[in-house]
Design a protein around this motif. Sequence first.
Motif, PDB file in Angstrom:
ATOM      1  N   MET A   1      31.273 103.251  40.143  1.00  9.03           N
ATOM      2  CA  MET A   1      32.124 104.083  40.960  1.00  9.03           C
ATOM      3  C   MET A   1      33.278 103.220  41.474  1.00  9.03           C
ATOM      4  SD  MET A   1      29.110 105.999  43.171  1.00  9.03           S
ATOM      5  CE  MET A   1      30.261 106.758  44.269  1.00  9.03           C
ATOM      6  N   LEU A   2      34.473 103.792  41.427  1.00  7.70           N
ATOM      7  CA  LEU A   2      35.635 103.070  41.925  1.00  7.70           C
ATOM      8  C   LEU A   2      35.983 103.530  43.338  1.00  7.70           C
ATOM      9  CD1 LEU A   2      37.926 103.047  38.756  1.00  7.70           C
ATOM     10  CD2 LEU A   2      36.379 101.254  39.584  1.00  7.70           C
ATOM     11  N   PHE A   3      36.408 102.570  44.138  1.00  3.63           N
ATOM     12  CA  PHE A   3      36.790 102.839  45.519  1.00  3.63           C
ATOM     13  C   PHE A   3      38.108 102.132  45.820  1.00  3.63           C
ATOM     14  CE2 PHE A   3      32.193 102.968  45.315  1.00  3.63           C
ATOM     15  CZ  PHE A   3      31.849 104.067  46.082  1.00  3.63           C
ATOM     16  N   MET A   4      39.022 102.844  46.484  1.00  3.37           N
ATOM     17  CA  MET A   4      40.199 102.192  47.040  1.00  3.37           C
ATOM     18  C   MET A   4      39.826 101.768  48.451  1.00  3.37           C
ATOM     19  SD  MET A   4      44.077 103.594  47.704  1.00  3.37           S
ATOM     20  CE  MET A   4      43.580 104.805  48.932  1.00  3.37           C
ATOM     21  N   VAL A   5      40.041 100.497  48.753  1.00  2.00           N
ATOM     22  CA  VAL A   5      39.676  99.961  50.062  1.00  2.00           C
ATOM     23  C   VAL A   5      40.931  99.363  50.689  1.00  2.00           C
ATOM     24  CG1 VAL A   5      38.202  98.344  51.309  1.00  2.00           C
ATOM     25  CG2 VAL A   5      37.332  99.484  49.252  1.00  2.00           C
ATOM     26  N   GLU A   6      41.280  99.868  51.861  1.00  2.00           N
ATOM     27  CA  GLU A   6      42.414  99.353  52.612  1.00  2.00           C
ATOM     28  C   GLU A   6      41.859  98.524  53.769  1.00  2.00           C
ATOM     29  OE1 GLU A   6      45.617 102.548  53.042  1.00  2.00           O
ATOM     30  OE2 GLU A   6      43.836 103.683  52.391  1.00  2.00           O
ATOM     31  N   MET A   7      42.318  97.274  53.868  1.00  2.92           N
ATOM     32  CA  MET A   7      41.816  96.358  54.890  1.00  2.92           C
ATOM     33  C   MET A   7      42.977  95.830  55.721  1.00  2.92           C
ATOM     34  SD  MET A   7      39.196  94.035  52.668  1.00  2.92           S
ATOM     35  CE  MET A   7      38.806  94.637  51.038  1.00  2.92           C
ATOM     36  N   ILE A   8      42.819  95.922  57.026  1.00  3.18           N
ATOM     37  CA  ILE A   8      43.766  95.324  57.962  1.00  3.18           C
ATOM     38  C   ILE A   8      42.997  94.270  58.744  1.00  3.18           C
ATOM     39  CG2 ILE A   8      45.264  95.706  59.953  1.00  3.18           C
ATOM     40  CD1 ILE A   8      45.562  98.633  58.988  1.00  3.18           C
ATOM     41  N   VAL A   9      43.518  93.044  58.728  1.00  2.00           N
ATOM     42  CA  VAL A   9      42.844  91.926  59.394  1.00  2.00           C
ATOM     43  C   VAL A   9      43.503  91.683  60.746  1.00  2.00           C
ATOM     44  CG1 VAL A   9      42.167  89.503  59.213  1.00  2.00           C
ATOM     45  CG2 VAL A   9      42.330  90.909  57.140  1.00  2.00           C
ATOM     46  N   GLN A  10      42.673  91.579  61.782  1.00  2.00           N
ATOM     47  CA  GLN A  10      43.153  91.330  63.141  1.00  2.00           C
ATOM     48  C   GLN A  10      42.301  90.236  63.774  1.00  2.00           C
ATOM     49  OE1 GLN A  10      42.665  95.440  64.391  1.00  2.00           O
ATOM     50  NE2 GLN A  10      44.892  95.705  64.368  1.00  2.00           N
ATOM     51  N   ILE A  11      42.682  88.985  63.523  1.00  2.00           N
ATOM     52  CA  ILE A  11      41.952  87.850  64.079  1.00  2.00           C
ATOM     53  C   ILE A  11      42.479  87.601  65.492  1.00  2.00           C
ATOM     54  CG2 ILE A  11      41.471  85.385  63.853  1.00  2.00           C
ATOM     55  CD1 ILE A  11      41.920  85.726  60.822  1.00  2.00           C
TER      56      ILE A  11
END
Length: 94
Positions: A1-11
């Motif tokens: 299964m394919l998934f589009m994953v959007e990630m925003i990093v907030q360190i």
Amino acid sequence: MLFMVEMIVQIPQSLDADLVAKIKLEEKEYSQKLQREGKWRHLWRVVGEYANVSIFDAASNDELHTMLSSLPLFPYMQIKVTPLANHPSSIVQE
């Protein structure tokens, strides 16, 4: 299964710089491992942000969750997952 994953990093800026460097190195190693295994198919940087858009190939929702939650930067991420399906007009079917 394919998934589009959007990630925003907030360190947090208060996090120790040496710890941040260590986490980023572990993140790079783990993400490249998943890429070599064919699980992390595509990885694009979002211009002007500490963010990416990626395509993952996972056998199940649980497998994807395990991959994402194992990312060293996971505690500092906002993640949006979109399951993908083949488009009937596409000449390439996955």
